[in-house]
Design an enzyme around this catalytic site. Structure first.
Site, PDB file in Angstrom:
ATOM      1  N   LEU A 137       0.862  -1.174   0.000  1.00 16.03           N
ATOM      2  CA  LEU A 137       0.000   0.000   0.000  1.00 16.03           C
ATOM      3  C   LEU A 137       0.899   1.224   0.000  1.00 16.03           C
ATOM      4  O   LEU A 137       1.981   1.209   0.592  1.00 16.03           O
ATOM      5  CB  LEU A 137      -0.905   0.029   1.241  1.00 16.03           C
ATOM      6  CG  LEU A 137      -1.954  -1.078   1.373  1.00 16.03           C
ATOM      7  CD1 LEU A 137      -2.708  -0.918   2.698  1.00 16.03           C
ATOM      8  CD2 LEU A 137      -2.932  -1.074   0.211  1.00 16.03           C
ATOM      9  N   ASP A 138       0.454   2.286  -0.664  1.00 18.40           N
ATOM     10  CA  ASP A 138       1.212   3.532  -0.626  1.00 18.40           C
ATOM     11  C   ASP A 138       1.339   4.005   0.820  1.00 18.40           C
ATOM     12  O   ASP A 138       0.501   3.694   1.674  1.00 18.40           O
ATOM     13  CB  ASP A 138       0.504   4.611  -1.446  1.00 18.40           C
ATOM     14  CG  ASP A 138       0.430   4.265  -2.923  1.00 18.40           C
ATOM     15  OD1 ASP A 138       1.293   3.508  -3.396  1.00 18.40           O
ATOM     16  OD2 ASP A 138      -0.502   4.748  -3.588  1.00 18.40           O
ATOM     17  N   LYS A 139       2.361   4.805   1.072  1.00 19.94           N
ATOM     18  CA  LYS A 139       2.612   5.316   2.422  1.00 19.94           C
ATOM     19  C   LYS A 139       1.351   5.889   3.059  1.00 19.94           C
ATOM     20  O   LYS A 139       1.035   5.597   4.223  1.00 19.94           O
ATOM     21  CB  LYS A 139       3.699   6.391   2.362  1.00 19.94           C
ATOM     22  CG  LYS A 139       3.921   7.130   3.674  1.00 19.94           C
ATOM     23  CD  LYS A 139       4.902   8.279   3.512  1.00 19.94           C
ATOM     24  CE  LYS A 139       5.023   9.087   4.798  1.00 19.94           C
ATOM     25  NZ  LYS A 139       5.934  10.256   4.632  1.00 19.94           N
ATOM     26  N   ARG A 236      -5.592   5.583  -7.737  1.00 23.54           N
ATOM     27  CA  ARG A 236      -5.332   7.023  -7.828  1.00 23.54           C
ATOM     28  C   ARG A 236      -5.214   7.462  -9.288  1.00 23.54           C
ATOM     29  O   ARG A 236      -5.761   8.497  -9.695  1.00 23.54           O
ATOM     30  CB  ARG A 236      -4.070   7.366  -7.050  1.00 23.54           C
ATOM     31  CG  ARG A 236      -4.173   7.049  -5.559  1.00 23.54           C
ATOM     32  CD  ARG A 236      -2.822   7.029  -4.868  1.00 23.54           C
ATOM     33  NE  ARG A 236      -2.182   8.341  -4.904  1.00 23.54           N
ATOM     34  CZ  ARG A 236      -0.935   8.565  -4.535  1.00 23.54           C
ATOM     35  NH1 ARG A 236      -0.173   7.555  -4.124  1.00 23.54           N
ATOM     36  NH2 ARG A 236      -0.430   9.776  -4.573  1.00 23.54           N
TER      37      ARG A 236
END
Length: 319
Positions: A137-139, A236
């Protein structure tokens, strides 16, 4: 104590023309390309039983065999980082990652990552590549992740991810009022001018996102997305491509848009929202040992709940 890796992958025809190290990086995605190149040079990774060079081209149909010893990865230090453990047994670990936590060490984040926390929580993960991390997962994306605690479990989970049988659902808050849900099937690859970004382009890898409307507001939409593929920044990028970028997205969000007539409180929340409004809410996979289907859900974190409350108040006030 080192563990012995014995893995086999057949090169699909679609990879014809790639360098051997490129194809190997796709097929043995648990390991870095540099580590695979070292194994190729050492003769640990062979093509149809024969040694080869990393730059050799593949034609499709060859059998890659990887036999190597995995030593403890001493590059990363265990750190006492609190983890929200949703489920754990001898094979897998499911966590609810908070926003702001980087998953894997990199040049800008050498420590303080989920990987460091996993090594502290379960030291045996030191002999599993990437401490058992099979997807990221992205930060600043919160929510559910599954971690493999053994090599066998890792191979099984990677196979499920490649076969697109792992179910992953996300909640997001998008800018704009979406009229209906749908499916976006659009390849994603590196942005042609900005290497730090991803973009929809014909030369990218296949990417499929299903989305549906959960709740509409005056100028925003609570949307639920289900992934078929797992490309970098997929939701996104796809939402921005549809012209419904996520609230708070610093990369793909564009200029801040405030609803006409919005109150000061909502304006402040939208201006100060600290991350992309994205949460991995549901995760389902087949347990690598028992064969049972495991399904997990993570409630929305407080910041997203607050954002939705302010958007509802704005909608009711302006009626």
């Amino acid at each position: 104590m080192p563990q012995t890796l014995d893995a086999h992958q057949r090169i699909p025809d679609s990879m014809a023309g790639l360098r051997l190290d490129q194809a190997a990086a796709e097929l043995f995605s648990d390991y870095s390309r540099e580590r695979l190149k070292a194994w190729i040079k050492a003769g640990s990774l062979t093509v149809d039983g024969s040694p080869a060079r990393p730059r050799d081209k593949v034609h499709g149909g060859e059998m890659l065999t990887l036999v190597a010893e995995l030593e403890d990865d001493a590059r990363f230090e265990p750190e006492d980082i609190p983890l929200e453990v949703v489920f754990e047994d001898d094979d897998v670990l499911v966590i609810d990652k908070p926003p702001g936590l980087v998953v894997h060490p990199a040049a800008g984040n050498p420590d303080g990552t989920l990987l460091n926390g996993l090594l502290h929580h379960c030291p045996a993960l030191g002999v599993v590549p990437r401490a058992g991390i099979v997807h990221r997962l992205d930060k600043d994306t919160s929510g559910l992740m599954v971690v493999a605690k053994t090599l066998v479990a890792q191979a099984a989970l990677v196979e499920q991810l490649q076969a697109r049988t792992v179910s992953r659902e996300y909640d997001a808050v998008a800018v704009g009022t979406m009229t209906a849900g749908g499916t976006l099937d659009a390849p994603i690859g590196r942005h042609p001018r900005d290497r730090k970004r991803q973009a929809v382009n014909d030369s990218g890898k296949p990417a499929v996102t299903h989305y549906r409307v959960i709740e509409r507001f005056r100028a925003h939409t609570h949307v639920r997305c289900r992934l078929e593929t797992g490309r970098t920044h997929q939701i996104r990028v796809h939402m921005a491509h549809l012209r419904y970028p996520l609230v708070g997205d610093p990369v793909y969000g564009g200029r801040l848009k405030l609803p006409a007539g919005a109150g000061d409180a909502l304006k402040e929340v939208l201006r100060e929202f600290p991350r992309q409004a994205l949460h991995a809410r549901k995760l389902a996979f087949v347990h690598p040992t028992s064969g049972a289907t495991m399904t997990f859900r993570a409630p929305l974190p407080d910041d997203l709940l607050m954002l939705l409350d302010f958007l509802r108040d704005d909608r009711e006030t302006m009626r």
